[in-house]
Enzyme design. Structure first.
Site, PDB file in Angstrom:
ATOM      1  N   LYS A  13     -20.634  30.297 -59.584  1.00 14.06           N
ATOM      2  CA  LYS A  13     -19.838  29.085 -59.407  1.00 14.06           C
ATOM      3  C   LYS A  13     -20.367  28.905 -58.089  1.00 14.06           C
ATOM      4  CE  LYS A  13     -15.632  30.164 -60.632  1.00 14.06           C
ATOM      5  NZ  LYS A  13     -16.037  31.630 -61.196  1.00 14.06           N
ATOM      6  N   ARG A  88      -7.608  26.295 -62.818  1.00 15.81           N
ATOM      7  CA  ARG A  88      -7.641  27.672 -63.566  1.00 15.81           C
ATOM      8  C   ARG A  88      -6.605  27.729 -64.552  1.00 15.81           C
ATOM      9  NH1 ARG A  88     -10.692  30.336 -59.249  1.00 15.81           N
ATOM     10  NH2 ARG A  88     -11.236  32.424 -59.914  1.00 15.81           N
ATOM     11  N   ARG A 122     -22.142  42.186 -55.402  1.00 16.37           N
ATOM     12  CA  ARG A 122     -22.206  41.281 -54.509  1.00 16.37           C
ATOM     13  C   ARG A 122     -21.769  41.529 -53.190  1.00 16.37           C
ATOM     14  NH1 ARG A 122     -18.214  36.105 -56.305  1.00 16.37           N
ATOM     15  NH2 ARG A 122     -17.001  37.768 -56.156  1.00 16.37           N
TER      16      ARG A 122
HETATM   17  P1  AP5 Z   1     -12.637  33.063 -56.339  1.00 15.10           P
HETATM   18  O1  AP5 Z   1     -13.199  33.230 -55.317  1.00 15.10           O
HETATM   19  O2  AP5 Z   1     -12.745  31.529 -57.105  1.00 15.10           O
HETATM   20  O3  AP5 Z   1     -13.280  33.977 -57.520  1.00 15.10           O
HETATM   21  P2  AP5 Z   1     -13.995  33.924 -59.012  1.00 15.10           P
HETATM   22  O4  AP5 Z   1     -13.621  32.718 -59.988  1.00 15.10           O
HETATM   23  O5  AP5 Z   1     -13.474  35.339 -59.578  1.00 15.10           O
HETATM   24  O6  AP5 Z   1     -15.428  33.775 -59.029  1.00 15.10           O
HETATM   25  P3  AP5 Z   1     -16.407  34.467 -58.048  1.00 15.10           P
HETATM   26  O7  AP5 Z   1     -16.217  33.837 -56.513  1.00 15.10           O
HETATM   27  O8  AP5 Z   1     -16.076  35.931 -58.026  1.00 15.10           O
HETATM   28  O9  AP5 Z   1     -17.868  34.182 -58.660  1.00 15.10           O
HETATM   29  P4  AP5 Z   1     -18.495  32.979 -58.618  1.00 15.10           P
HETATM   30  O10 AP5 Z   1     -18.657  32.449 -60.137  1.00 15.10           O
HETATM   31  O11 AP5 Z   1     -18.582  32.081 -57.433  1.00 15.10           O
HETATM   32  O12 AP5 Z   1     -19.834  33.612 -58.420  1.00 15.10           O
HETATM   33  P5  AP5 Z   1     -20.948  33.885 -57.285  1.00 15.10           P
HETATM   34  O13 AP5 Z   1     -21.866  32.674 -57.024  1.00 15.10           O
HETATM   35  O14 AP5 Z   1     -20.295  34.555 -55.979  1.00 15.10           O
HETATM   36  O15 AP5 Z   1     -11.096  33.320 -56.647  1.00 15.10           O
HETATM   37  C1  AP5 Z   1     -10.581  34.573 -56.300  1.00 15.10           C
HETATM   38  C2  AP5 Z   1      -9.274  34.542 -56.290  1.00 15.10           C
HETATM   39  O16 AP5 Z   1      -8.764  33.384 -55.410  1.00 15.10           O
HETATM   40  C3  AP5 Z   1      -8.680  34.552 -57.571  1.00 15.10           C
HETATM   41  O17 AP5 Z   1      -8.693  35.761 -58.217  1.00 15.10           O
HETATM   42  C4  AP5 Z   1      -7.244  34.163 -57.237  1.00 15.10           C
HETATM   43  O18 AP5 Z   1      -6.479  35.295 -56.843  1.00 15.10           O
HETATM   44  C5  AP5 Z   1      -7.440  33.062 -56.141  1.00 15.10           C
HETATM   45  N1  AP5 Z   1      -7.706  31.623 -56.845  1.00 15.10           N
HETATM   46  C6  AP5 Z   1      -8.776  30.901 -56.592  1.00 15.10           C
HETATM   47  N2  AP5 Z   1      -8.627  29.835 -57.313  1.00 15.10           N
HETATM   48  C7  AP5 Z   1      -7.426  29.777 -57.878  1.00 15.10           C
HETATM   49  C8  AP5 Z   1      -6.706  28.766 -58.586  1.00 15.10           C
HETATM   50  N3  AP5 Z   1      -7.161  27.569 -58.931  1.00 15.10           N
HETATM   51  N4  AP5 Z   1      -5.511  29.112 -59.032  1.00 15.10           N
HETATM   52  C9  AP5 Z   1      -5.016  30.227 -58.713  1.00 15.10           C
HETATM   53  N5  AP5 Z   1      -5.612  31.298 -57.922  1.00 15.10           N
HETATM   54  C10 AP5 Z   1      -6.743  31.114 -57.489  1.00 15.10           C
HETATM   55  O19 AP5 Z   1     -22.109  34.937 -57.991  1.00 15.10           O
HETATM   56  C11 AP5 Z   1     -21.682  36.454 -57.859  1.00 15.10           C
HETATM   57  C12 AP5 Z   1     -23.000  37.332 -57.786  1.00 15.10           C
HETATM   58  O20 AP5 Z   1     -23.793  37.228 -58.587  1.00 15.10           O
HETATM   59  C13 AP5 Z   1     -23.425  37.059 -56.275  1.00 15.10           C
HETATM   60  O21 AP5 Z   1     -23.512  38.186 -55.731  1.00 15.10           O
HETATM   61  C14 AP5 Z   1     -24.655  36.337 -56.529  1.00 15.10           C
HETATM   62  O22 AP5 Z   1     -25.477  36.375 -55.401  1.00 15.10           O
HETATM   63  C15 AP5 Z   1     -24.974  36.657 -57.757  1.00 15.10           C
HETATM   64  N6  AP5 Z   1     -25.616  35.733 -58.674  1.00 15.10           N
HETATM   65  C16 AP5 Z   1     -25.215  34.294 -58.796  1.00 15.10           C
HETATM   66  N7  AP5 Z   1     -25.802  33.871 -59.589  1.00 15.10           N
HETATM   67  C17 AP5 Z   1     -26.906  34.446 -59.853  1.00 15.10           C
HETATM   68  C18 AP5 Z   1     -27.834  34.584 -60.936  1.00 15.10           C
HETATM   69  N8  AP5 Z   1     -28.426  33.254 -61.472  1.00 15.10           N
HETATM   70  N9  AP5 Z   1     -28.671  35.661 -61.156  1.00 15.10           N
HETATM   71  C19 AP5 Z   1     -28.444  36.722 -60.526  1.00 15.10           C
HETATM   72  N10 AP5 Z   1     -27.518  36.776 -59.667  1.00 15.10           N
HETATM   73  C20 AP5 Z   1     -26.472  35.925 -59.514  1.00 15.10           C
HETATM   74 MG    MG Z   2     -16.945  32.098 -55.845  1.00 15.95          MG
END
Ligand code: AP5
Ligand code: MG
Length: 210
Positions: A13, A88, A122
């Site tokens: 995302k 969420r 990551r």
């Molecule tokens: P948040 O930061 O939103 O974490 P998440 O949803 O778990 O998502 P991530 O940020 O871990 O992943 P992403 O989908 O953004 O992937 P990314 O681009 O980084 O939330 C963290 C915490 O905050 C929650 O657990 C909760 O506690 C709280 N929170 C947040 N919102 C909330 C809400 N609405 N309500 C309640 N609590 C809330 O990519 C991941 C990795 O993969 C990176 O290393 C990237 O380089 C790699 N990558 C990305 N795309 C590709 C691709 N196409 N190919 C290869 N590698 C890739």
């Molecule tokens: Mg994220």
């Protein structure tokens, strides 16, 4: 344009939003990034949510909804925004529908194996939010941000126990949103197993056609 990015942890995302915001010229609003900013600046909000984030549980709806409501009232959000990680829960989705009218919900579709690979590799720069992956998108110098020269960190919630808790929380609390938005005819599924640039261009194509 008001867009929600939906998808499991690690689906990409944040990666997609950092490209899409430049194409659409609207801000990227990540609730996770907002919480982490507050934690690193030791604010009252940061103190309240620190342990919750490191465990991978969700922050209570009320706190999250208030934070988003404040953020989207800012001037830069007048012409739209990309919401990443919000809503969420069904409660949050209902609250959002009382704040604004949404245009699209982009649902990133990805397997659990790939999620684990992405999250465990990551690395993040805390000061500018740049995302790296030790295998798929490594920095030029190991462990160092390309722009700031600062050291990259691994998020607390990218450690194995927190990852598995986040996946459970996603399946229980966030997955029902796919049905919820399907019924409202807002969902657009995007294959998130491709490369970041393929995912971005497919998404832009889908948005153009609709
Ligand atoms: P948040 O930061 O939103 O974490 P998440 O949803 O778990 O998502 P991530 O940020 O871990 O992943 P992403 O989908 O953004 O992937 P990314 O681009 O980084 O939330 C963290 C915490 O905050 C929650 O657990 C909760 O506690 C709280 N929170 C947040 N919102 C909330 C809400 N609405 N309500 C309640 N609590 C809330 O990519 C991941 C990795 O993969 C990176 O290393 C990237 O380089 C790699 N990558 C990305 N795309 C590709 C691709 N196409 N190919 C290869 N590698 C890739
Ligand atoms: Mg994220």
């Amino acid at each position: 344009m008001r867009i929600v990015l939906l998808g499991p942890p690690g689906a990409g995302k944040g990666t997609m939003a950092s490209g899409l915001k430049n194409v659409l010229n609207i801000p990227h609003i990540s609730t996770g990034d907002l919480f982490r900013y507050n934690i690193s600046h030791d604010t009252e909000l940061g103190k309240k949510v620190k342990l919750i984030l490191s465990s991978g549980d969700l922050v209570p709806d009320e706190i999250t909804i208030d934070m988003v409501n404040e953020r989207i009232k800012k001037d830069d959000s007048k012409n739209g925004f990309i919401l990443d990680g919000f809503p969420r829960t069904i409660n949050q989705a209902e609250a959002l529908s009382n704040m604004i009218k949404l245009d699209y919900v982009i649902n990133l579709v990805i397997s659990e194996d790939e999620i684990i690979r992405r999250l465990s590799g990551r690395r993040v720069c805390l000061s500018n939010g740049h995302l790296y992956h030790i295998e798929f998108n490594p920095p030029k110098v190991d462990g160092i941000d390309d722009e700031t020269g600062e050291e990259l960190i691994q998020r607390d919630d990218d450690k194995p126990e927190a990852i598995s808790n986040r996946l459970n929380v996603y399946n229980l609390q966030t997955l029902p949103l796919i049905d919820y938005y399907m019924k409202k005819k807002l969902i657009m599924n995007v294959d998130a197993s491709l490369t970041p640039s393929e995912i971005l261009s497919n998404t832009v194509e889908i948005l153009k056609k609709s």
